[in-house]
Design an enzyme around this catalytic site. Structure first.
Site, PDB file in Angstrom:
ATOM      1  N   GLY A   1       0.820  -1.196   0.000  1.00 15.64           N
ATOM      2  CA  GLY A   1       0.000   0.000   0.000  1.00 15.64           C
ATOM      3  C   GLY A   1       0.860   1.255   0.000  1.00 15.64           C
ATOM      4  O   GLY A   1       0.348   2.366   0.026  1.00 15.64           O
TER       5      GLY A   1
ATOM      6  N   LYS B   1       7.122   2.527  -2.577  1.00 20.03           N
ATOM      7  CA  LYS B   1       7.638   1.181  -2.787  1.00 20.03           C
ATOM      8  C   LYS B   1       7.103   0.590  -4.098  1.00 20.03           C
ATOM      9  O   LYS B   1       7.844  -0.020  -4.867  1.00 20.03           O
ATOM     10  CB  LYS B   1       7.239   0.288  -1.611  1.00 20.03           C
ATOM     11  CG  LYS B   1       7.902  -1.059  -1.600  1.00 20.03           C
ATOM     12  CD  LYS B   1       7.448  -1.902  -0.420  1.00 20.03           C
ATOM     13  CE  LYS B   1       7.971  -1.379   0.882  1.00 20.03           C
ATOM     14  NZ  LYS B   1       7.737  -2.325   2.011  1.00 20.03           N
TER      15      LYS B   1
ATOM     16  N   GLU C   1      -1.965  -7.361   8.052  1.00 19.07           N
ATOM     17  CA  GLU C   1      -1.268  -7.101   9.302  1.00 19.07           C
ATOM     18  C   GLU C   1       0.083  -7.801   9.262  1.00 19.07           C
ATOM     19  O   GLU C   1       0.163  -9.004   9.000  1.00 19.07           O
ATOM     20  CB  GLU C   1      -2.099  -7.609  10.485  1.00 19.07           C
ATOM     21  CG  GLU C   1      -1.598  -7.082  11.802  1.00 19.07           C
ATOM     22  CD  GLU C   1      -2.527  -7.426  12.959  1.00 19.07           C
ATOM     23  OE1 GLU C   1      -2.058  -7.335  14.100  1.00 19.07           O
ATOM     24  OE2 GLU C   1      -3.681  -7.789  12.710  1.00 19.07           O
TER      25      GLU C   1
ATOM     26  N   ASP D   1       9.310  -6.576   2.227  1.00 21.20           N
ATOM     27  CA  ASP D   1       9.286  -5.981   3.565  1.00 21.20           C
ATOM     28  C   ASP D   1      10.705  -5.553   3.844  1.00 21.20           C
ATOM     29  O   ASP D   1      11.656  -6.285   3.559  1.00 21.20           O
ATOM     30  CB  ASP D   1       8.784  -6.951   4.630  1.00 21.20           C
ATOM     31  CG  ASP D   1       8.463  -6.220   5.926  1.00 21.20           C
ATOM     32  OD1 ASP D   1       7.762  -5.192   5.868  1.00 21.20           O
ATOM     33  OD2 ASP D   1       8.926  -6.652   6.992  1.00 21.20           O
TER      34      ASP D   1
ATOM     35  N   TYR E   1      13.809   6.703   5.596  1.00 26.56           N
ATOM     36  CA  TYR E   1      15.092   7.095   6.193  1.00 26.56           C
ATOM     37  C   TYR E   1      16.145   7.448   5.136  1.00 26.56           C
ATOM     38  O   TYR E   1      17.309   7.636   5.459  1.00 26.56           O
ATOM     39  CB  TYR E   1      15.615   5.954   7.066  1.00 26.56           C
ATOM     40  CG  TYR E   1      14.683   5.581   8.191  1.00 26.56           C
ATOM     41  CD1 TYR E   1      14.786   6.209   9.435  1.00 26.56           C
ATOM     42  CD2 TYR E   1      13.708   4.616   8.023  1.00 26.56           C
ATOM     43  CE1 TYR E   1      13.932   5.874  10.476  1.00 26.56           C
ATOM     44  CE2 TYR E   1      12.844   4.268   9.056  1.00 26.56           C
ATOM     45  CZ  TYR E   1      12.958   4.905  10.277  1.00 26.56           C
ATOM     46  OH  TYR E   1      12.108   4.578  11.303  1.00 26.56           O
TER      47      TYR E   1
ATOM     48  N   ARG F   1      16.648  -3.336  -1.894  1.00 24.56           N
ATOM     49  CA  ARG F   1      15.511  -3.804  -2.694  1.00 24.56           C
ATOM     50  C   ARG F   1      15.976  -4.231  -4.082  1.00 24.56           C
ATOM     51  O   ARG F   1      15.536  -5.245  -4.616  1.00 24.56           O
ATOM     52  CB  ARG F   1      14.460  -2.699  -2.769  1.00 24.56           C
ATOM     53  CG  ARG F   1      13.126  -3.173  -3.269  1.00 24.56           C
ATOM     54  CD  ARG F   1      12.050  -2.106  -3.099  1.00 24.56           C
ATOM     55  NE  ARG F   1      11.707  -1.983  -1.688  1.00 24.56           N
ATOM     56  CZ  ARG F   1      11.618  -0.825  -1.031  1.00 24.56           C
ATOM     57  NH1 ARG F   1      11.826   0.316  -1.650  1.00 24.56           N
ATOM     58  NH2 ARG F   1      11.313  -0.811   0.244  1.00 24.56           N
TER      59      ARG F   1
END
Length: 192
Positions: free
Chosen positions: A9, A13, A38, A67, A147, A174
């Site tokens: 979401g 990313k 979650e 993630d 960051y 990534r």
């Protein structure tokens, strides 16, 4: 042309992963807006699996999830899995991290990313991980998400926020995870 859902979401990313896949014969789409997963895993890989599997089951398409987080050596690896929940906004997260690090001369850190690919039935079939080592700056340099503005990458000679996209794909966590996954992902999706 196969469809690949980016299970996130986070628009930053989604855009970054989409740009990495831009040259491939894939239809890259974002996950459904109302899909909320979650992140209850105890590792980046577990959270990536949860997100990829949920998006694949919901859409019936291949789904790729990431993630990631920042791990600061002098803070015992914090914020780690809680990077996105360290404070309410990017600016507050940066402020908290810099405050907790204080004047420490030991400023080594890592961006760590785990990726998972789930097939249309919702089973994870591929996983990878990438790490980008760097240093935490004393104040932000450049403008970027998360960051990025306080994470200095020696090989690039600048903060992550100041790095051009081609260097993020080459040196970033990534990008490293995506390259590791790419050959098998392309084979599974039938993309040359």
């Amino acid at each position: 042309m196969p469809t690949l859902v980016i299970a996130s979401g986070n628009p930053h990313k989604v855009a970054q992963i989409g740009a990495m896949l831009d040259s491939l014969a894939l239809e890259v789409v974002s996950q459904p807006r109302d899909l909320a997963v979650e992140e209850t895993g105890s590792t980046y890989a577990a959270n990536a699996r949860l997100k990829a599997e949920a998006a694949a089951r919901r859409t019936g398409h291949w789904a790729l999830a990431d993630d990631s987080g920042i791990e600061v050596d002098a803070l015992g690896g914090a914020p780690g899995l809680y990077s996105a929940r360290y404070a309410p906004t990017d600016a507050q997260r940066i402020q908290r991290l810099l405050h907790e690090l204080g004047d420490s001369l030991y400023r080594g850190a890592s961006f760590r990313s785990a990726m998972a690919l789930a097939d249309p039935s919702g089973q994870t079939v591929l996983e990878s991980e990438g790490i980008c080592r760097g240093l935490i700056l004393r104040r932000p340099q450049g403008h970027g998400a998360g960051y990025d503005a306080i994470f200095y990458v020696r090989e690039a000679g600048c903060s992550y926020a100041e790095m051009p996209d081609h260097l993020k794909s080459k040196l970033g966590s990534r990008g490293k995870a995506a390259r590791q996954l790419a050959p098998e992902l392309l084979a599974l999706l039938g993309v040359a």
